[in-house]
Design a protein around this motif. Structure first.
Motif, PDB file in Angstrom:
ATOM      1  N   TYR A 184       2.693   5.958  -2.399  1.00 11.16           N
ATOM      2  CA  TYR A 184       3.751   6.973  -2.368  1.00 11.16           C
ATOM      3  C   TYR A 184       4.893   6.716  -3.340  1.00 11.16           C
ATOM      4  O   TYR A 184       5.841   7.498  -3.405  1.00 11.16           O
ATOM      5  CB  TYR A 184       4.261   7.162  -0.929  1.00 11.16           C
ATOM      6  N   GLY A 185       4.804   5.603  -4.101  1.00 11.47           N
ATOM      7  CA  GLY A 185       5.779   5.394  -5.171  1.00 11.47           C
ATOM      8  C   GLY A 185       7.025   4.678  -4.735  1.00 11.47           C
ATOM      9  O   GLY A 185       7.150   4.244  -3.583  1.00 11.47           O
ATOM     10  N   GLY A 186       7.936   4.556  -5.680  1.00  7.61           N
ATOM     11  CA  GLY A 186       9.154   3.790  -5.432  1.00  7.61           C
ATOM     12  C   GLY A 186      10.187   4.627  -4.724  1.00  7.61           C
ATOM     13  O   GLY A 186       9.899   5.689  -4.178  1.00  7.61           O
ATOM     14  N   TYR A 187      11.395   4.121  -4.713  1.00  6.59           N
ATOM     15  CA  TYR A 187      12.497   4.814  -4.051  1.00  6.59           C
ATOM     16  C   TYR A 187      13.359   5.524  -5.084  1.00  6.59           C
ATOM     17  O   TYR A 187      13.307   5.234  -6.275  1.00  6.59           O
ATOM     18  CB  TYR A 187      13.331   3.807  -3.260  1.00  6.59           C
ATOM     19  N   ARG A 204       0.844  -1.214   0.000  1.00  6.70           N
ATOM     20  CA  ARG A 204       0.000   0.000   0.000  1.00  6.70           C
ATOM     21  C   ARG A 204       0.875   1.258   0.000  1.00  6.70           C
ATOM     22  O   ARG A 204       0.605   2.212  -0.725  1.00  6.70           O
ATOM     23  CB  ARG A 204      -0.923  -0.025   1.232  1.00  6.70           C
ATOM     24  N   THR A 205       1.920   1.237   0.831  1.00  7.78           N
ATOM     25  CA  THR A 205       2.807   2.400   0.887  1.00  7.78           C
ATOM     26  C   THR A 205       3.456   2.640  -0.478  1.00  7.78           C
ATOM     27  O   THR A 205       3.527   3.782  -0.951  1.00  7.78           O
ATOM     28  CB  THR A 205       3.886   2.186   1.980  1.00  7.78           C
ATOM     29  N   ASP A 229      13.362   8.263  -6.555  1.00  6.70           N
ATOM     30  CA  ASP A 229      12.680   8.905  -7.680  1.00  6.70           C
ATOM     31  C   ASP A 229      12.370   7.985  -8.853  1.00  6.70           C
ATOM     32  O   ASP A 229      12.111   8.452  -9.954  1.00  6.70           O
ATOM     33  CB  ASP A 229      13.497  10.106  -8.206  1.00  6.70           C
ATOM     34  N   GLU A 230      12.449   6.679  -8.604  1.00  8.59           N
ATOM     35  CA  GLU A 230      12.094   5.763  -9.690  1.00  8.59           C
ATOM     36  C   GLU A 230      10.579   5.771  -9.839  1.00  8.59           C
ATOM     37  O   GLU A 230       9.851   5.567  -8.868  1.00  8.59           O
ATOM     38  CB  GLU A 230      12.567   4.343  -9.341  1.00  8.59           C
ATOM     39  N   SER A 231      10.086   6.027 -11.046  1.00 12.49           N
ATOM     40  CA  SER A 231       8.631   6.119 -11.193  1.00 12.49           C
ATOM     41  C   SER A 231       8.015   4.727 -11.233  1.00 12.49           C
ATOM     42  O   SER A 231       8.674   3.747 -11.584  1.00 12.49           O
ATOM     43  CB  SER A 231       8.285   6.897 -12.460  1.00 12.49           C
ATOM     44  N   VAL A 232       6.752   4.669 -10.824  1.00 12.86           N
ATOM     45  CA  VAL A 232       6.027   3.386 -10.824  1.00 12.86           C
ATOM     46  C   VAL A 232       5.221   3.310 -12.114  1.00 12.86           C
ATOM     47  O   VAL A 232       4.387   4.174 -12.392  1.00 12.86           O
ATOM     48  CB  VAL A 232       5.083   3.308  -9.598  1.00 12.86           C
ATOM     49  N   HIS A 233       5.472   2.275 -12.909  1.00 13.86           N
ATOM     50  CA  HIS A 233       4.725   2.124 -14.165  1.00 13.86           C
ATOM     51  C   HIS A 233       3.302   1.642 -13.881  1.00 13.86           C
ATOM     52  O   HIS A 233       3.061   1.017 -12.843  1.00 13.86           O
ATOM     53  CB  HIS A 233       5.452   1.138 -15.085  1.00 13.86           C
TER      54      HIS A 233
END
Ligand code: ADP
Ligand code: TYD
Length: 215
Positions: free
Chosen positions: A57-60, A52-53, A62-66
């Motif tokens: 809130y996305g990856g670490y 859920r986190t 600054d890696e974007s989540v596809h």
């Protein structure tokens, strides 16, 4: 009465969390039902809460989540929730009241993100293993109301930061899914006061439960 699986759906800020707890209190007060579990999707187990986190809130670094990665994380979290919480609770006679479930993925990832329908269908079938809610309450609000209700939150997550256009697509997808669905889905105008929304929900629950008791 056998245990039931009730799901509350809608855009962010439609009042789902508030209504889930209002239903729990109502079922206890009016019907004496004490065995009630509430869930929130994504989340609800240790692993699902970690996912859920990531989803919110996305990856670490600054890696974007596809979009496909987001979808797979959502279904991974749901598999944990269904297998470790919802199914065991139902089989032990608990009522389960869910804050979101599979309709959210169809509306947000299918409608909002435009993820491939076939992939969504395959995942839905495999992950939920035919566990459909007995009743879904869809709290309908416009994207404008949604934005105005969530704007005071301390942090907006990746999805809450999406544009009005995104939420318009999500809402119209909800409407399409509801009109095509064979499941029991009730639409409630959630732009009214919370008091009115809860009254409608309770009235509907009374009607639905009386109907179930007659069978
Ligand atoms: N019908 C309503 N009218 C006015 N404010 C509402 C209504 N429903 C919910 N809210 C408010 O909107 C915010 C989001 O409600 P919440 O129950 O957390 O919605 P959700 O779980 O759908 O995001 C809260 O501050 C809540 O008090
Ligand atoms: C269950 C689910 C949630 N989501 C999104 C909707 C929400 O923005 C977010 C969950 O955050 P949450 O804070 O639980 O939602 P809400 O603001 O409605 O209370 O995840 C999906 O995109 N797909 C899904 O299948």
């Amino acid at each position: 009465m056998n245990s039931k699986f009730i799901v509350v759906e809608g855009l962010d800020g439609s009042g789902k969390t508030t209504v889930v707890y209002a239903i729990k209190r109502y079922l206890y007060k009016k019907y004496g039902i004490v065995k009630i579990t509430t869930t929130r999707d994504p989340g609800g187990t240790a692993v699902a809460d970690l996912l859920r986190t990531l989803i919110k809130y996305g990856g670490y670094a600054d890696e974007s989540v596809h979009d496909i990665s987001e979808l797979l994380m959502i279904y991974a979290a749901r598999f944990q929730l269904v297998t470790n919480v919802i199914k065991p609770a139902l089989s032990q006679g608990y009522w389960v009241i869910g804050d979101r479930y599979n309709l959210s993925s169809q509306a947000y990832q299918g409608g909002g993100r435009g993820v491939d329908e076939l992939l969504l269908k395959i995942l839905s079938k495999k992950i939920m293993d035919f566990l459909s809610p007995n009743l879904t309450l869809y709290l309908d609000i416009s994207p404008e109301i949604s934005v105005s209700r969530i704007k005071n939150r301390m942090f907006l997550d990746r999805i809450e930061k999406e544009s009005l256009i995104f939420f318009r697509k999500v809402r119209s997808c909800y409407w399409e899914l509801i009109s095509d669905s064979t499941e029991k889905i009730i639409v409630i105008d959630a732009s009214q006061s919370l008091y009115s929304v809860c009254r409608i929900v309770f009235k509907f629950l009374d009607w639905w439960l009386q109907d179930l008791l007659r069978v």
